[in-house]
Design a protein around this motif. Structure first.
Motif, PDB file in Angstrom:
ATOM      1  N   ARG A  18      41.931  41.449  17.459  1.00 47.49           N
ATOM      2  CA  ARG A  18      43.330  40.660  17.604  1.00 47.49           C
ATOM      3  C   ARG A  18      43.361  39.854  19.001  1.00 47.49           C
ATOM      4  N   ILE A  19      43.191  40.668  19.974  1.00 47.85           N
ATOM      5  CA  ILE A  19      43.448  40.044  21.302  1.00 47.85           C
ATOM      6  C   ILE A  19      42.420  38.573  21.254  1.00 47.85           C
ATOM      7  N   ARG A  20      41.322  38.779  20.871  1.00 49.24           N
ATOM      8  CA  ARG A  20      40.290  37.759  20.806  1.00 49.24           C
ATOM      9  C   ARG A  20      40.999  36.380  19.938  1.00 49.24           C
ATOM     10  N   ASP A  21      41.400  36.969  18.892  1.00 53.96           N
ATOM     11  CA  ASP A  21      41.735  35.854  17.750  1.00 53.96           C
ATOM     12  C   ASP A  21      43.097  34.963  18.797  1.00 53.96           C
ATOM     13  N   ALA A  22      44.106  35.986  19.180  1.00 57.60           N
ATOM     14  CA  ALA A  22      45.196  35.389  20.063  1.00 57.60           C
ATOM     15  C   ALA A  22      44.513  34.410  20.942  1.00 57.60           C
ATOM     16  N   ARG A  23      43.540  34.941  21.706  1.00 60.39           N
ATOM     17  CA  ARG A  23      43.202  34.069  22.902  1.00 60.39           C
ATOM     18  C   ARG A  23      42.576  32.629  22.593  1.00 60.39           C
ATOM     19  N   THR A  24      41.870  32.975  21.485  1.00 61.35           N
ATOM     20  CA  THR A  24      41.200  31.603  21.059  1.00 61.35           C
ATOM     21  C   THR A  24      42.180  30.727  20.399  1.00 61.35           C
ATOM     22  N   ALA A  25      43.153  30.752  19.787  1.00 57.84           N
ATOM     23  CA  ALA A  25      44.183  30.381  19.151  1.00 57.84           C
ATOM     24  C   ALA A  25      44.761  29.580  20.122  1.00 57.84           C
ATOM     25  N   LYS A  26      44.990  30.099  21.575  1.00 58.85           N
ATOM     26  CA  LYS A  26      45.800  29.563  22.564  1.00 58.85           C
ATOM     27  C   LYS A  26      44.630  28.681  23.387  1.00 58.85           C
ATOM     28  N   ARG A  27      43.473  28.598  22.980  1.00 56.39           N
ATOM     29  CA  ARG A  27      42.131  27.967  23.752  1.00 56.39           C
ATOM     30  C   ARG A  27      42.103  28.347  25.086  1.00 56.39           C
ATOM     31  N   LEU A  28      42.021  29.484  25.094  1.00 53.71           N
ATOM     32  CA  LEU A  28      41.874  30.229  26.566  1.00 53.71           C
ATOM     33  C   LEU A  28      40.446  30.886  26.478  1.00 53.71           C
ATOM     34  N   THR A  29      39.696  30.681  27.704  1.00 52.31           N
ATOM     35  CA  THR A  29      38.527  31.329  27.877  1.00 52.31           C
ATOM     36  C   THR A  29      38.711  32.755  28.206  1.00 52.31           C
ATOM     37  N   GLN A  30      38.008  33.765  28.218  1.00 49.54           N
ATOM     38  CA  GLN A  30      38.043  35.172  28.714  1.00 49.54           C
ATOM     39  C   GLN A  30      38.335  34.790  30.184  1.00 49.54           C
ATOM     40  N   ASP A  32      39.778  32.605  31.886  1.00 47.57           N
ATOM     41  CA  ASP A  32      41.255  32.060  31.962  1.00 47.57           C
ATOM     42  C   ASP A  32      42.370  33.213  31.681  1.00 47.57           C
ATOM     43  N   LEU A  33      42.088  34.025  30.435  1.00 44.80           N
ATOM     44  CA  LEU A  33      43.118  35.102  30.259  1.00 44.80           C
ATOM     45  C   LEU A  33      42.842  36.184  31.329  1.00 44.80           C
ATOM     46  N   GLY A  34      41.873  36.583  31.676  1.00 45.38           N
ATOM     47  CA  GLY A  34      41.841  37.519  32.762  1.00 45.38           C
ATOM     48  C   GLY A  34      42.358  37.125  34.005  1.00 45.38           C
ATOM     49  N   PHE A  35      42.268  35.922  34.461  1.00 45.98           N
ATOM     50  CA  PHE A  35      42.863  35.164  35.702  1.00 45.98           C
ATOM     51  C   PHE A  35      44.497  35.430  35.676  1.00 45.98           C
ATOM     52  N   ASN A  36      44.695  35.319  34.212  1.00 42.98           N
ATOM     53  CA  ASN A  36      46.469  35.104  33.954  1.00 42.98           C
ATOM     54  C   ASN A  36      46.900  36.610  34.028  1.00 42.98           C
ATOM     55  N   THR A  66      51.441  36.772  27.938  1.00 42.55           N
ATOM     56  CA  THR A  66      50.387  35.843  28.030  1.00 42.55           C
ATOM     57  C   THR A  66      49.864  35.359  26.572  1.00 42.55           C
ATOM     58  N   LEU A  67      49.574  35.961  25.704  1.00 35.55           N
ATOM     59  CA  LEU A  67      49.029  35.636  24.359  1.00 35.55           C
ATOM     60  C   LEU A  67      50.288  35.266  23.323  1.00 35.55           C
ATOM     61  N   GLU A  68      51.624  35.677  23.814  1.00 32.46           N
ATOM     62  CA  GLU A  68      52.839  35.382  23.038  1.00 32.46           C
ATOM     63  C   GLU A  68      52.465  36.169  21.566  1.00 32.46           C
ATOM     64  N   ILE A  69      51.957  37.462  21.689  1.00 33.47           N
ATOM     65  CA  ILE A  69      51.878  38.265  20.471  1.00 33.47           C
ATOM     66  C   ILE A  69      52.948  39.625  20.670  1.00 33.47           C
ATOM     67  N   SER A  70      53.383  39.908  19.508  1.00 33.42           N
ATOM     68  CA  SER A  70      54.332  41.198  19.674  1.00 33.42           C
ATOM     69  C   SER A  70      53.601  42.464  19.519  1.00 33.42           C
ATOM     70  N   PRO A  71      54.057  43.558  20.042  1.00 26.24           N
ATOM     71  CA  PRO A  71      53.574  45.003  19.602  1.00 26.24           C
ATOM     72  C   PRO A  71      53.209  45.006  18.162  1.00 26.24           C
ATOM     73  N   ASN A  72      54.156  44.618  17.186  1.00 29.02           N
ATOM     74  CA  ASN A  72      53.766  44.596  15.733  1.00 29.02           C
ATOM     75  C   ASN A  72      52.502  44.015  15.220  1.00 29.02           C
ATOM     76  N   GLU A  73      52.416  42.767  16.071  1.00 34.63           N
ATOM     77  CA  GLU A  73      51.429  42.165  15.532  1.00 34.63           C
ATOM     78  C   GLU A  73      49.929  42.931  15.893  1.00 34.63           C
ATOM     79  N   LEU A  74      50.136  43.635  17.162  1.00 32.26           N
ATOM     80  CA  LEU A  74      48.890  43.980  17.769  1.00 32.26           C
ATOM     81  C   LEU A  74      48.600  45.214  17.198  1.00 32.26           C
TER      82      LEU A  74
END
Length: 83
Positions: A18-30, A32-36, A66-74
């Motif tokens: 789910r984290i990967r899907d949210a990251r790729t939907a936001k077009r972030l690299t690993q 980029d996300l790690g830095f954020n 950062t990924l704009e996902i809710s606890p419910n989604e995760l």
């Protein structure tokens, strides 16, 4: 005891996906996300692969924000909701 460990592995795997899907939907690299969120891209990779747990509530919150996902989604498969 092995069943509990298997259950945790399955949870880590699903949350990682789910984290990967949210990251790729936001077009972030690993990286980029790690830095954020203050970790390495390699650590993000391990989380996405279910090879490690998230490690801290602070990191979990930073990832969700950062990924704009809710606890419910995760955690939708693991937390009961009130009817």
């Amino acid at each position: 005891m092995d069943n509990k460990k298997t259950d945790c592995t399955q949870i880590y795997n699903k949350i990682g996906l789910r984290i990967r899907d949210a990251r790729t939907a936001k077009r972030l690299t690993q990286d980029d996300l790690g830095f954020n969120v203050g970790v390495s891209g390699q650590y993000i990779s391990l989380i996405e692969l279910g090879k490690t747990n998230i490690g801290s509530i602070e990191l979990l919150i930073n990832l969700m924000n950062t990924l704009e996902i809710s606890p419910n989604e995760l955690f939708c498969d693991y937390v009961k909701t009130a009817d």
